[in-house]
Design an enzyme around this catalytic site. Structure first.
Site, short mmCIF file in Angstrom:
data_model
loop_
_atom_site.label_atom_id
_atom_site.label_comp_id
_atom_site.label_asym_id
_atom_site.label_seq_id
_atom_site.Cartn_x
_atom_site.Cartn_y
_atom_site.Cartn_z
N HIS A 1 0.54 -1.28 0.00
CA HIS A 1 0.21 0.67 -0.58
C HIS A 1 0.46 1.17 -0.48
O HIS A 1 2.31 1.19 0.44
CB HIS A 1 -0.78 0.26 1.40
N ASP B 1 2.69 -4.85 7.65
CA ASP B 1 1.48 -3.88 7.39
C ASP B 1 1.15 -5.12 7.90
O ASP B 1 0.20 -5.98 6.97
CB ASP B 1 1.83 -2.93 6.35
N GLN C 1 -5.10 -5.23 6.38
CA GLN C 1 -5.45 -6.32 5.91
C GLN C 1 -5.51 -7.86 6.54
O GLN C 1 -6.47 -8.58 5.66
CB GLN C 1 -5.14 -6.47 4.37
N LYS D 1 -10.42 -0.84 10.34
CA LYS D 1 -10.79 -1.78 9.13
C LYS D 1 -11.28 -3.57 9.71
O LYS D 1 -11.63 -4.09 9.93
CB LYS D 1 -9.79 -2.30 8.55
N CYS E 1 -4.88 2.65 -3.70
CA CYS E 1 -3.59 3.60 -3.09
C CYS E 1 -2.45 2.25 -3.21
O CYS E 1 -1.46 2.08 -2.15
CB CYS E 1 -3.64 3.73 -1.33
N1 PMP Z 1 -1.69 -1.11 4.52
C1 PMP Z 1 -3.10 -1.46 3.64
C2 PMP Z 1 -2.68 -3.05 3.28
C3 PMP Z 1 -4.03 -0.85 4.07
O1 PMP Z 1 -4.92 -1.39 2.92
C4 PMP Z 1 -4.68 0.49 4.55
C5 PMP Z 1 -5.08 0.95 4.17
N2 PMP Z 1 -6.57 1.08 2.63
C6 PMP Z 1 -3.49 1.30 5.18
C7 PMP Z 1 -1.69 0.44 5.07
C8 PMP Z 1 -3.38 2.17 5.71
O2 PMP Z 1 -4.47 2.50 6.83
P1 PMP Z 1 -4.49 3.99 7.33
O3 PMP Z 1 -5.38 4.90 6.04
O4 PMP Z 1 -5.72 3.15 7.94
O5 PMP Z 1 -3.89 4.59 8.39
#
Ligand code: PMP
Length: 426
Positions: free
Chosen positions: A143, A220, A223, A246, A384
């Site tokens: 991401h 990270d 997910q 999430k 993203c």
């Molecule tokens: N890492 C992953 C794999 C994500 O899916 C996301 C959110 N789409 C993020 C990081 C960022 O999360 P946040 O916007 O809640 O900080």
């Protein structure tokens, strides 16, 4: 569909989950007030939980309750309400620690979310341990929030970013990864589950190879945590981050797990109240981890909501959730693959809860719009994760993402809506 539970080395039963618990999705759905609303006169089919998950009544009520009965600022008050709020806040930290099987609550830093947690590590770990020429390894599955902080650090310090490639199905190329590891590598920062393709990364293998060279690993887990049991000690992760929203919790809160010795060796990320021991105009001294990293008034109400979300998921049983979601993903993959003109993007050996696809002759944004009018909420775009879209030579995909409250009937609604797209664009 291979086992998501493999992501954790610890047997679920040993972690307090009830693997044998029957999963009653209709009962689960009744806990989520928003799922009974309609959009455009049709029942809402919410397939965008990877972007943000809906909230059960238990989370909403826990947050309302703290505001109605026990709210005050934490850590500083001598009065009763402040003590109660502090107890709830620190109890939330204990819950997050237990949820990840951290060795102790002091390994958990509350952040605004995964993004802030990764920026914290990039800043503080970067300041302490990295210099020009040092290498940080990422993967093509990342991401943007696990790419851009490292690029900012590269621009500041002159570090070098290396990227682990993936194959055409979305599997990580471990052979290339092993070749990238060297004495210049100072950190591996990698996702647990790809938000664009659903690939579950073979973390244990990734971490073991890094540790063989004494290289720490940041994971990270955004997910992953809503879909599978995560045991940071069994995995050996040095840092593990996730976002509360999430995980059926509120926005504005997330967590950074850091192995205590490493975490406690890092300099502060932000300065302010709460993170100091002493302050004078000449110099300040700082608290130990995790408080050193929590400058200012934290997200108190949100921490209570996150704790309630963790309780909620734990009560359902993560093994039961996993089985339910794996069934849904398999069903949806078969159903969409059977529609001529639909291409599933990402067919990794191990996947979790995410189905990316394209529809021949229709731009993903148009697909998303038509699906929306049919009541089906999906994501259309680059998610993203632009590098992975480039890897597949696609501007965007449509992404359906499943959570513990989704049903097979909703997958049917998705498939019917996709056929409607084809009629309109065909
Ligand atoms: N890492 C992953 C794999 C994500 O899916 C996301 C959110 N789409 C993020 C990081 C960022 O999360 P946040 O916007 O809640 O900080």
């Amino acid at each position: 569909m291979s086992s998501l539970a493999r992501a954790s080395e610890a047997p679920l039963a040993a972690r307090g989950d009830n693997a044998m618990q029957a999963f009653d999705v209709e009962r689960v759905r009744r806990d989520f007030p928003i799922l009974s609303r309609q959009v455009y006169g049709r029942p809402l089919v919410y397939l965008d939980s990877a972007a943000s998950a809906q909230k059960p009544r238990q989370v909403i009520e826990a947050m309302t309750s703290v505001m109605e009965t026990s709210y005050a600022n934490v850590h500083r008050g001598v009065h009763k309400l402040s003590q109660e709020a502090t107890d709830l806040f620190e109890e939330a930290r204990r819950k997050v620690a237990a949820f990840l099987n951290a060795a102790k609550p002091d390994e958990i830093v509350f952040t605004r979310g995964a993004t802030e947690a990764i920026n914290l590590v990039a800043f503080s770990f970067g300041q302490k341990y990295l210099k020009a020429g040092d290498e940080v390894i990422l993967s093509w599955l990342e991401h943007h929030s696990n790419i851009v902080p490292w690029q900012l650090l590269r621009d500041r310090l002159g570090i070098v970013i290396k990227v682990i490639p993936i194959d055409a199905d979305g599997n990580l190329d471990l052979d290339v990864y092993h070749g990238l590891l060297s004495e210049r590598t100072k950190l591996v920062a990698i996702t647990h589950v790809s938000n664009a393709l659903g690939t579950v990364v073979p973390l244990k293998a990734v971490i073991d190879a890094a540790h063989a060279r004494e290289i720490p690993v940041l994971v990270d887990g955004c997910q992953a945590v809503p879909h599978m049991a995560v045991d940071v000690q069994a995995l050996g992760a040095d840092f593990y981050v996730f976002s509360g929203h999430k995980l059926f919790g509120p926005t504005g809160i997330g967590a950074l797990y850091g192995r205590f010795d490493l975490l406690d060796s890092l300099p502060p990320y932000q300065g302010g109240g709460e993170m100091i021991s002493t302050v004078s105009f000449e110099r300040s001294t700082f608290k130990r981890a995790p408080h050193r990293f929590e400058a200012g008034t934290p997200a108190i109400i949100e921490a209570v909501g996150l704790a309630a979300a963790i309780d909620y998921v734990e009560a359902l049983g993560r093994d039961a959730v996993h089985t339910h979601e794996a069934g849904l993903l398999g069903y949806a993959t078969d159903k969409l693959s059977a529609i001529p003109g639909v291409t599933v993007v990402g067919r990794a050996r191990d996947k979790a809860s995410i189905l990316s696809f394209t529809v021949e002759g229709a731009h993903p944004h148009d697909v998303g719009t038509v699906l929306d009018r049919a009541g089906v909420a999906v994501r259309a775009g680059h998610h993203c994760a632009q590098p992975i879209m480039d890897r597949f030579d696609l501007p965007a995909t449509v992404r359906a993402s499943f959570a513990l409250y989704n049903t097979r009937a909703e997958v049917d609604a998705l498939a019917d809506a996709v056929k409607l797209v084809q009629e309109l664009f065909g």
